[in-house]
Design a protein around this motif. Structure first.
Motif, PDB file in Angstrom:
ATOM      1  N   GLU A  97       0.863  -1.184   0.000  1.00 22.95           N
ATOM      2  CA  GLU A  97       0.000   0.000   0.000  1.00 22.95           C
ATOM      3  C   GLU A  97       0.899   1.235   0.000  1.00 22.95           C
ATOM      4  N   TYR A  98       1.144   1.760  -1.193  1.00 24.52           N
ATOM      5  CA  TYR A  98       2.136   2.817  -1.348  1.00 24.52           C
ATOM      6  C   TYR A  98       1.735   4.131  -0.704  1.00 24.52           C
ATOM      7  N   GLU A  99       0.428   4.450  -0.786  1.00 31.46           N
ATOM      8  CA  GLU A  99      -0.067   5.733  -0.294  1.00 31.46           C
ATOM      9  C   GLU A  99       0.769   6.872  -0.882  1.00 31.46           C
ATOM     10  N   ASP A 100       1.367   7.744  -0.035  1.00 31.50           N
ATOM     11  CA  ASP A 100       2.120   8.895  -0.568  1.00 31.50           C
ATOM     12  C   ASP A 100       3.604   8.599  -0.773  1.00 31.50           C
ATOM     13  N   MET A 101       3.990   7.323  -0.678  1.00 32.08           N
ATOM     14  CA  MET A 101       5.398   6.961  -0.876  1.00 32.08           C
ATOM     15  C   MET A 101       5.705   6.598  -2.323  1.00 32.08           C
ATOM     16  N   PHE A 102       4.713   6.642  -3.189  1.00 26.38           N
ATOM     17  CA  PHE A 102       4.942   6.345  -4.608  1.00 26.38           C
ATOM     18  C   PHE A 102       5.388   7.618  -5.330  1.00 26.38           C
ATOM     19  N   PRO A 103       6.326   7.506  -6.273  1.00 25.81           N
ATOM     20  CA  PRO A 103       6.847   8.689  -6.978  1.00 25.81           C
ATOM     21  C   PRO A 103       5.920   9.168  -8.101  1.00 25.81           C
ATOM     22  N   MET A 146      -8.641   8.335   1.311  1.00 23.33           N
ATOM     23  CA  MET A 146      -8.041   9.146   0.253  1.00 23.33           C
ATOM     24  C   MET A 146      -7.452  10.450   0.788  1.00 23.33           C
ATOM     25  N   GLU A 147      -7.173  10.492   2.092  1.00 24.16           N
ATOM     26  CA  GLU A 147      -6.648  11.721   2.697  1.00 24.16           C
ATOM     27  C   GLU A 147      -5.368  12.196   2.023  1.00 24.16           C
ATOM     28  N   PHE A 148      -4.506  11.256   1.658  1.00 28.39           N
ATOM     29  CA  PHE A 148      -3.220  11.650   1.083  1.00 28.39           C
ATOM     30  C   PHE A 148      -3.375  12.327  -0.279  1.00 28.39           C
ATOM     31  N   VAL A 149      -4.564  12.198  -0.852  1.00 27.46           N
ATOM     32  CA  VAL A 149      -4.876  12.877  -2.115  1.00 27.46           C
ATOM     33  C   VAL A 149      -5.734  14.118  -1.867  1.00 27.46           C
ATOM     34  N   LEU A 150      -6.840  13.899  -1.166  1.00 26.88           N
ATOM     35  CA  LEU A 150      -7.855  14.946  -1.036  1.00 26.88           C
ATOM     36  C   LEU A 150      -7.501  16.038  -0.033  1.00 26.88           C
ATOM     37  N   PRO A 162       1.999  16.377  -6.535  1.00 27.97           N
ATOM     38  CA  PRO A 162       1.738  16.843  -5.159  1.00 27.97           C
ATOM     39  C   PRO A 162       1.443  15.716  -4.161  1.00 27.97           C
ATOM     40  N   LEU A 163       1.077  14.523  -4.649  1.00 24.16           N
ATOM     41  CA  LEU A 163       0.754  13.413  -3.754  1.00 24.16           C
ATOM     42  C   LEU A 163       1.984  12.839  -3.067  1.00 24.16           C
ATOM     43  N   ARG A 164       3.150  13.097  -3.613  1.00 29.06           N
ATOM     44  CA  ARG A 164       4.388  12.537  -3.054  1.00 29.06           C
ATOM     45  C   ARG A 164       4.681  13.072  -1.661  1.00 29.06           C
ATOM     46  N   ALA A 165       5.073  12.169  -0.771  1.00 31.44           N
ATOM     47  CA  ALA A 165       5.588  12.596   0.529  1.00 31.44           C
ATOM     48  C   ALA A 165       6.998  13.145   0.331  1.00 31.44           C
ATOM     49  N   GLU A 166       7.480  13.838   1.360  1.00 25.87           N
ATOM     50  CA  GLU A 166       8.820  14.426   1.274  1.00 25.87           C
ATOM     51  C   GLU A 166       9.881  13.366   0.983  1.00 25.87           C
ATOM     52  N   HIS A 167       9.701  12.187   1.592  1.00 25.87           N
ATOM     53  CA  HIS A 167      10.690  11.120   1.412  1.00 25.87           C
ATOM     54  C   HIS A 167      10.135   9.978   0.563  1.00 25.87           C
ATOM     55  N   ALA A 168       9.286  10.296  -0.407  1.00 23.47           N
ATOM     56  CA  ALA A 168       8.716   9.253  -1.261  1.00 23.47           C
ATOM     57  C   ALA A 168       9.836   8.489  -1.960  1.00 23.47           C
ATOM     58  N   TYR A 169       9.587   7.191  -2.172  1.00 22.86           N
ATOM     59  CA  TYR A 169      10.571   6.403  -2.911  1.00 22.86           C
ATOM     60  C   TYR A 169      10.720   6.949  -4.329  1.00 22.86           C
ATOM     61  N   SER A 170      11.914   6.865  -4.864  1.00 23.03           N
ATOM     62  CA  SER A 170      12.134   7.238  -6.258  1.00 23.03           C
ATOM     63  C   SER A 170      11.744   6.058  -7.146  1.00 23.03           C
ATOM     64  N   ALA A 171      11.647   6.301  -8.450  1.00 26.35           N
ATOM     65  CA  ALA A 171      11.317   5.220  -9.380  1.00 26.35           C
ATOM     66  C   ALA A 171      12.358   4.111  -9.300  1.00 26.35           C
TER      67      ALA A 171
END
Length: 385
Positions: free
Chosen positions: A49-55, A98-102, A62-71
């Motif tokens: 479940e990637y949530e905001d950790m997907f690049p 859907m909080e990480f989006v909305l 904008p959905l990316r977290a500060e430390h989201a994984y790179s491709a």
């Protein structure tokens, strides 16, 4: 991390570890350490479940977290999974959670209820376009997918948005139909774009729906339900239950003398990757925090001779001071040592934001209370000299 199993109708018998990356995602270097253990314990797949950790890219950036994984890190995770015979199933929430989006202003107009960022508005065509774009980007980084999880658990406040209220005024409409129609739309989109991939959905929103309504909706042909439950008594005698033999095997693999909580402080705290964090967190929660409370609230020399009244006025009896100052300094030294060890251990596995949150909530309050007593004691001693 939770274990989830496909329902009996699945022909593949997957035993999945659920990597829920919202909240405290681990570094890829730690996943490289823990994947072999998953394999050893009998897992043959990962529900990620990637949530905001997907690049996410483009309009979804904008959905990316500060430390989201790179491709490249995603590819590394997938290579590690393949190396340890773990089939990957991505999970992208497409309805609830859907909080990480909305939460972002760019997408806030797609909320079911204007003030709550948890659920997507199923009436807007743009909502389907959004989740389709998310799915497309995730699929693009995963080769050879057989399954894709579209989430859809806990769709709170569904039916309470203004458009839903109007839609529900028609007698033939219901919240169940509204839920099913969105699930079907997302699954249909997936099947159309990726016919070789089977959508999976959490089952909790489907449990109260009649068999007739489910049949009429046509969702059964499009997706596979997965049981969503935290109960400890699921009947799993056909895919392997929890027995004494299983317990002993797990203890051996984790390097624990016992899985019982009351033995954690007195016995070995494990040899598994991250067991150093487990040991230190146990020390903080089971020993250090209670010991600070005991010292400040029940030590009769502190409560009687160095109360808030005395501390504020910098008054301390020289004789009584010797009854509690050594204990305060000793306890503070232990806290300092554990804090430094824990910080180093957490930094090896987690990103700084996770480390800071855990330390601020679980370590700093007790440590600062103790430090303030020691500082006040020093000031009182100086005032007496």
């Amino acid at each position: 991390m939770e274990e989830n199993k496909m329902t009996v109708s699945s022909p593949f018998g997957l035993h999945l570890v659920h990597l829920d990356l919202k909240g405290a995602p681990p570094k890829v270097s730690y996943l490289a350490e823990i994947f072999p253990l998953f394999h050893t314990l009998g897992a043959n797949g990962l529900l990620i479940e990637y949530e905001d950790m997907f690049p996410y890219e483009g309009e979804l950036k904008p959905l990316r977290a500060e430390h989201a994984y790179s491709a490249s890190e995603i590819k590394e995770i997938l290579n590690l999974a393949e190396l340890h015979e773990l089939e990957v199933i991505p999970l992208v929430q497409t309805f609830g959670h859907m909080e990480f989006v909305l939460k972002h202003q760019e997408f806030s107009h797609l909320r079911e209820v204007e003030m709550f960022p948890n659920a997507l508005n199923p009436h807007k065509e743009e909502s389907l376009m959004l989740v389709s774009a998310m799915i497309d980007q995730v699929v693009a980084l995963h080769d050879g997918l057989r399954w894709f999880h579209i989430g859809s658990d806990e769709v709170y406040y569904l039916g309470e948005g203004e458009e839903s209220k109007q839609w529900l005024q028609k007698e033939e409409n219901s919240i169940e139909k509204l839920c099913l129609s969105h699930m079907k739309a997302v699954a249909s989109c997936m099947v159309s774009s990726y016919p070789e991939v089977k959508p999976i959905v959490w089952d909790d929103m489907l449990r109260g729906v009649s068999e007739e309504t489910l049949t009429e909706s046509g969702v059964a042909q499009l997706m596979e339900p997965m049981i969503w439950d935290y109960a400890a008594d699921l009947d799993e005698d056909d895919k392997g239950g929890y027995s004494e033999k299983v317990k002993e095997n797990v203890e051996k693999q984790l390097g624990l003398s016992s899985l019982e909580i009351d033995t954690f402080m007195s016995e070995s705290s494990g040899t598994f990757p991250g067991s150093d964090i487990f040991t230190l967190v146990t020390q903080v929660c089971c020993y250090l925090k209670p010991s600070v409370d005991e010292f400040l609230e029940r030590n009769r020399f502190v409560t009687g001779w160095f109360s808030p009244y005395h501390r504020k006025r910098r008054i301390v009896h020289p004789i009584m001071m010797h009854h509690f100052q050594p204990d305060a300094l000793s306890l503070l030294a232990k806290w300092n040592a554990v804090m430094q060890e824990l910080q180093a251990a957490l930094e090896r596995v987690f990103y700084m934001c996770t480390l800071e949150e855990w330390m601020e909530e679980n370590v700093h309050p007790s440590f600062h209370k103790l430090q303030e007593v020691v500082d006040d004691l020093d000031k009182a001693i100086q005032a007496q000299s």
